[in-house]
Design an enzyme around this catalytic site. Structure first.
Site, PDB file in Angstrom:
ATOM      1  N   HIS A 131      -1.809  -0.224  -4.873  1.00 25.64           N
ATOM      2  CA  HIS A 131      -1.083   0.889  -4.270  1.00 25.64           C
ATOM      3  C   HIS A 131       0.378   0.508  -4.041  1.00 25.64           C
ATOM      4  O   HIS A 131       0.757  -0.656  -4.154  1.00 25.64           O
ATOM      5  CB  HIS A 131      -1.719   1.297  -2.936  1.00 25.64           C
ATOM      6  CG  HIS A 131      -2.991   2.067  -3.088  1.00 25.64           C
ATOM      7  ND1 HIS A 131      -4.215   1.440  -3.212  1.00 25.64           N
ATOM      8  CD2 HIS A 131      -3.233   3.399  -3.150  1.00 25.64           C
ATOM      9  CE1 HIS A 131      -5.161   2.358  -3.339  1.00 25.64           C
ATOM     10  NE2 HIS A 131      -4.602   3.555  -3.308  1.00 25.64           N
ATOM     11  N   LYS A 135       1.885   1.246   1.716  1.00 30.53           N
ATOM     12  CA  LYS A 135       0.534   1.531   2.222  1.00 30.53           C
ATOM     13  C   LYS A 135       0.180   0.558   3.340  1.00 30.53           C
ATOM     14  O   LYS A 135       0.364  -0.654   3.199  1.00 30.53           O
ATOM     15  CB  LYS A 135      -0.496   1.455   1.093  1.00 30.53           C
ATOM     16  CG  LYS A 135      -1.900   1.881   1.532  1.00 30.53           C
ATOM     17  CD  LYS A 135      -2.807   2.076   0.342  1.00 30.53           C
ATOM     18  CE  LYS A 135      -4.230   2.437   0.773  1.00 30.53           C
ATOM     19  NZ  LYS A 135      -4.274   3.717   1.527  1.00 30.53           N
TER      20      LYS A 135
END
Length: 240
Positions: A131, A135
């Site tokens: 990600h 995040k």
């Protein structure tokens, strides 16, 4: 239909708002965040979509139950006590909770369960997720769900090995879970089933975050027509 977005100022909250404005199904779209409390709301919503933070869960559950409003929860990073609170709320209102709102990702959840059930103890299992560098939680909620689906297919819980370093030979039966953070990666998940002769890979990559916004809106349309209880995206997509 009147929609309330809990966590409007966040990335997903904004995307859901933009997508909802393009859909005539939604007659009123309001939002709640740190600067816009529920006391500012002019209308009682008919459904709530929550993409905020685990620390905001108590507030959204209290509001939804107090007003009898169906709730979609897309927030991740929950601890055990958060999940227990969601289970309790689902005894009073319809609640749909999902770690990932995309069709493709929920197909992956179904597939990894099937593969695990077929291979059982014939493969080492490693889960990798990637990600963007902003995040907050690791591993991702979707990676946690992948492991849960794998264990369901195996018919048993396994030890989870989060990353590796130093002298640490792989233990038989463990499930490796690895998180990568960098750049602007929307979301990539891969389950690897590996033995001496071959590897089976099941993967999914999201190209645009709007896929999660569209899924959240579909979940909201679904949950408003359901009786009290706890639901998941597989119910929306008919994957049960």
């Amino acid at each position: 239909m009147k929609l309330l977005i809990w966590g409007l100022s966040g990335t997903m909250g904004n995307l859901i708002s933009v997508a909802a404005q393009k859909d005539s199904h939604w007659s009123n779209i309001a939002g709640v965040d740190a600067k816009n409390p529920t006391s500012n709301l002019k209308h009682t919503p008919e459904v709530i979509i929550d993409f905020s933070h685990p620390s905001a869960l108590e507030g959204v559950l209290d509001y939804a139950m107090a007003h009898g409003v169906p709730l979609v929860i897309g927030t991740t990073g929950f601890e055990k006590e958060h999940l227990e609170a969601i289970d309790q709320a689902a005894k009073h209102i319809p609640v749909l909770q999902a770690t990932n709102m995309s069709l493709g990702m929920n197909i992956l959840f179904s597939l990894v369960e099937q593969v695990a059930g077929m291979l059982k103890n014939k493969a080492d299992i490693e889960v990798i997720e990637s990600h963007h560098n902003r995040k907050m939680d690791a591993p991702s909620g979707s990676a946690v769900t992948i492991v849960e689906c794998i264990e369901k297919g195996l018919g048993e819980a396994r030890k989870h090995q989060h990353g590796r370093e130093g002298q640490c030979p792989r233990e038989k039966g463990e499930i490796g879970v690895h998180a990568i953070r960098g750049g602007n990666i929307v979301g990539f998940h891969e389950a690897n089933f590996i033995n001496e002769l071959e590897t089976v890979k099941v993967s999914h990559e999201a190209h645009d975050r709007s896929v999660f916004a569209q899924g959240a809106l579909e979940a909201a349309k679904f949950v408003v027509n359901q009786p009290t209880g706890l639901y998941h995206m597989k119910d929306v997509l008919g994957l049960t």
